[in-house]
Structure formats: C-alpha cells, structure tokens
Design a protein around this motif. Structure first.
Motif, mmCIF file in Angstrom:
data_model
loop_
_atom_site.group_PDB
_atom_site.id
_atom_site.type_symbol
_atom_site.label_atom_id
_atom_site.label_comp_id
_atom_site.label_asym_id
_atom_site.label_seq_id
_atom_site.Cartn_x
_atom_site.Cartn_y
_atom_site.Cartn_z
ATOM 1 N N ARG A 1 1.136 4.340 -2.748
ATOM 2 C CA ARG A 1 0.806 5.703 -2.312
ATOM 3 C C ARG A 1 1.962 6.662 -2.623
ATOM 4 O O ARG A 1 1.735 7.818 -2.990
ATOM 5 N N ASP B 1 -6.297 5.423 -0.277
ATOM 6 C CA ASP B 1 -7.298 5.483 0.787
ATOM 7 C C ASP B 1 -6.889 6.551 1.799
ATOM 8 O O ASP B 1 -5.885 7.245 1.637
ATOM 9 N N ALA B 2 -7.650 6.684 2.863
ATOM 10 C CA ALA B 2 -7.418 7.738 3.850
ATOM 11 C C ALA B 2 -6.112 7.495 4.601
ATOM 12 O O ALA B 2 -5.727 6.350 4.884
ATOM 13 N N SER C 1 -6.007 5.507 -6.689
ATOM 14 C CA SER C 1 -6.827 6.244 -5.711
ATOM 15 C C SER C 1 -6.433 5.810 -4.305
ATOM 16 O O SER C 1 -6.861 4.736 -3.833
ATOM 17 N N ARG D 1 -3.672 7.142 7.662
ATOM 18 C CA ARG D 1 -3.877 6.587 9.009
ATOM 19 C C ARG D 1 -3.059 7.305 10.070
ATOM 20 O O ARG D 1 -3.371 7.234 11.248
ATOM 21 N N ARG E 1 0.842 -1.210 0.000
ATOM 22 C CA ARG E 1 0.000 0.000 0.000
ATOM 23 C C ARG E 1 0.866 1.244 0.000
ATOM 24 O O ARG E 1 0.635 2.198 -0.762
#
Length: 337
Positions: free
Chosen positions: A234, A248-249, A246, A251, A230
C-alpha cells in the motif's frame, strides 16, 4: 564511497532487480581476509522516488525480515516506478543468530548510528546505512517488533514533521500502511537529531521515514505478517511506485502518544493483569511478581503510574529488576489537550 570500509556487490544505479551482499570486512583466526555478508536487493525501473525498507536491525525480530524477503522475491522491476532498496537482515550476524545484538561484537545496531567506518562490524554497518544507503533515499521504513522480550500489536511509529510538507508526507505513509495503532513522537527528529537509531539516521539525512513495531515474543504471528506485507504494498502504491496495485479499503489507525513504561523492581515471575489494548487507570493494579523460591512471601503488586492503554507487554514470565513489563500510551488528541 563516503569513507566506508564496506563493499557492495550491488550497483544501486542499475535498472532491473539485482541481489547480492554488502561485504563487511572481518579478519579472524579462521579467515584472515574474510567478510560478513549483509544481503541487499535493489530494484529499479523508470522514474520515481527511492524507498529503503530494512528489517533485522535487531536480529530476534522476525515479521519484518520475512516481509522484506518476500517482497524482494516477488516484486518485479517491470511493476515498479522508481527504486526500492531492500535490507531484510541489516544486522546480519544478529539475525543469523536470532539475537537482539550481534554475537560478534555485542553491537546493538539500532543504538549505534551514525556508526564508524573503521569500527566494529556493527559500527561499520551503521555507518554504511547512514552515509551510503540513506542519502540515496527519499523515503525509508524500518521494521521492528518487540523482539524476544516484548510483544507489540501492529504499530507504526512516526514524528510530527518539521514542515507542512513533511507532516503531510508522514501522514500519507501512516494512512497507507494502515496499521491499527500509530505511536506519534511529539519531540525530537529533524536534521539536528542526535538519536542513535535508524530513524535518527534517516532524519539527519532528510529522509521521510517511519518505523513499525510488529509483534514479538520470539515468534511470527501470521496475521501481523499479512498486515505488514499488505502495508508495504500500500505504501509503494501511495508513492506512485506500484501503479497497478489495487489497495483494499482502509481499516483505520488509532493515534497514540507514549506515556511511559512500567518496570519490575523484583526478581520473580511476571503475572500480567492487563492485555494489550486494555484501558489502564493511574494507580491501577496491573501485575504481580511472584517469588516461588520464597513461597510464603506475598507477590509484589505492580501498579501503573500512567493512565491510558497497554501498548506493549512483556512476553517472558521471568523478570529481573529493571525489566519493562508494559508500555502505556494514551490517545494523541487527549494527551495534547
């Protein structure tokens, strides 16, 4: 190229995805004109920066090797803007053997930069990375773990930057990777670095770079592997290299400064009294070292000379004098007050 003895089967300037080997010459009894293959993949498309991602600097550190290999297999050149150079097992002999150091020459690659173009195989690899690969790069990521003897939670390592622009770029990488912890170095780095690590090599070449410690204990932790994969995607997205991804949020990341390591002074069996992430007070009892060979003897009590949290812990029960048991870190803001 740069006086290297290594030949690359991959053209780093070619558009598309290209896989092959760095041929490290190695003449031995069974193979007079032989070579050791270090796998490498170059993926290039359109315009954009160059990112070097490597793992297997130490051969017994596995999450990074898997994550880089998975990225090499799944990343399509059409999805990319820029160039990614992937080295999933840069110290190939050590990685093939599952050892921290090379079984060929005992070389610890991450202690041998800038290497030697006419030296041992490990020294030749170090030289090629520093003098050929890194000069191509704008950014670099070096993936590690605690290896066989230690275990780290997912932790990014970075310097503070030697200019406002470099500091901003390092923060962008940290925020994009989005690991639970970030170990921030408060000294060293820059083009004058004398560190014999891949991070030192990248700093000498002016490459914006980070490192990561990702698990360990000679194992693969599925959650840490997922976080690693991930994080790499990113980072690519944050650099504009993977525009259609895309993320994700976020953390969130807890920034730390290392305080020091706690060591064994006796031979025996390590009983930890702290887990990773737990608070540690200065002078607190953190472990026992037992001596089953002398069962009437009291275990040695290990106390911490530092206050903070346990950032890593030894993964092996057997210890000898000089073995690291814990690494203690404290919150970055608290340590700078």
């Amino acid at each position: 190229m740069a006086g290297t003895s290594i030949a690359s089967e991959v053209d780093f300037e070619a558009t598309g995805k290209h896989a092959g080997f760095l041929r490290v010459p190695h003449s031995v009894h069974r193979s007079a004109y032989g070579w050791i293959g270090v796998p490498i993949v170059s993926i290039k498309n359109g315009s954009g920066p160059t990112l070097v991602i490597m793992a297997g600097n130490h051969g017994d550190e596995y999450e990074g090797q898997i994550a880089v290999a998975n990225l090499a297999r799944t990343l399509k050149s059409a999805d990319l803007q820029g160039r990614v150079i992937l080295l999933p097992m840069v110290n190939a002999p050590a990685a093939s053997a599952g050892l921290r150091t090379s079984p060929i020459d005992s070389g610890n690659l991450n202690r041998l930069y800038p290497g030697d173009p006419s030296g041992t195989p490990t020294e030749m690899i170090a030289h090629y990375v520093e003098e050929v690969i890194l000069p191509l790069a704008d950014y670099a990521i070096d993936l590690h773990s605690g290896g066989s003897s230690l275990f780290y939670p997912p932790t990014l390592l970075r310097g503070m930057g030697h200019s406002a622009q470099e500091a901003e770029a390092l923060m962008r990488l940290q925020e994009a990777f989005d690991l639970p912890y970030a170990w921030v170095f408060t000294s060293g780095g820059g083009r004058q670095s004398t560190a014999r690590t891949a991070m030192g090599a990248a700093n000498r070449k002016g490459v914006i770079n980070v490192m990561a410690e990702l698990g360990g204990g000679g194992d693969v932790t599925p959650d840490i592997l997922r976080r690693t994969e991930r994080g790499l995607k990113r980072v690519l997205h944050s650099l504009g290299m993977l525009p259609d991804y895309s993320p994700d949020a976020t953390r969130g990341t807890r920034e730390l400064n290392a305080q020091g390591s706690i060591y064994a002074y006796s031979t025996g069996l390590f009983e930890p009294l702290k887990e990773i992430g737990e608070d540690v007070a200065k002078g607190e009892l953190v472990a026992f070292i037992h001596r089953p060979d002398t069962p009437e003897a009291e275990p040695e009590k290990i106390t911490s000379p530092y206050a903070g949290i346990a950032l890593c812990k030894r993964a092996m029960a057997q210890v000898k004098r000089g073995d690291a048991l814990f690494q203690i870190a404290s919150d970055a803001r608290a340590s700078s007050d």
